[in-house]
Design an enzyme around this catalytic site. Sequence first.
Site, PDB file in Angstrom:
ATOM      1  N   GLU A  54      47.097 -63.440  26.328  1.00 56.24           N
ATOM      2  CA  GLU A  54      46.957 -62.358  27.304  1.00 56.24           C
ATOM      3  C   GLU A  54      45.717 -61.518  27.032  1.00 56.24           C
ATOM      4  OE1 GLU A  54      51.496 -62.785  26.571  1.00 56.24           O
ATOM      5  OE2 GLU A  54      49.645 -63.027  25.425  1.00 56.24           O
ATOM      6  N   CYS A  82      54.292 -59.695  23.932  1.00 58.27           N
ATOM      7  CA  CYS A  82      54.617 -58.894  22.754  1.00 58.27           C
ATOM      8  C   CYS A  82      54.162 -57.463  23.023  1.00 58.27           C
ATOM      9  CB  CYS A  82      53.920 -59.474  21.522  1.00 58.27           C
ATOM     10  SG  CYS A  82      52.130 -59.209  21.481  1.00 58.27           S
ATOM     11  N   CYS A  85      50.339 -57.170  23.522  1.00 55.52           N
ATOM     12  CA  CYS A  85      49.857 -57.728  24.780  1.00 55.52           C
ATOM     13  C   CYS A  85      50.302 -56.892  25.976  1.00 55.52           C
ATOM     14  CB  CYS A  85      50.311 -59.170  24.923  1.00 55.52           C
ATOM     15  SG  CYS A  85      49.469 -60.266  23.761  1.00 55.52           S
TER      16      CYS A  85
END
Length: 156
Positions: A54, A82, A85
């Site tokens: 990302e 996560c 990201c």
Amino acid sequence: MTDTDWMKEAVKIARTGIASGQSPFGSSVVKSDKLISSAHNTVWRDMNPTAHAEVNAIKEAAKTLGTVDLKGCTVYTTCEPCPMCLAAIHWSNATRVVYGATIEMAAQAGFRELFIPATKMVEMGKSQLEVIALPAATDCHTLFQEWKTHGQSKSY
């Protein structure tokens, strides 16, 4: 094109990453039904723990568009973002994030995930980011097995 169609681009770039010895994550940025960028995880290649798919796709999209403001963009990612990201997606001002596999699936494959759902992070942070789960309509969950069978990188 539909979200499912665009997710196929993220899956395709994740497979490119697996083939090059990287972990099984891919991401694409789309604006106005046009692909702006597509990138896979390059943590091991770059020896950079922040080189998630990302983040790489956002960096490439900003460069391509000539702006750090990705308003109107959708970030497609093969796995639920996560916290790092999701924060990057939020700070880029992207409008939406669409993901396939869940953080639980990544953890089961051997990745050290923080078990904070993307929707919970958005809620807690009062972000305007729209989060869409699309696991049933994608091949994202199969990437982990493909990586275990063919991949060369380690989990982390």
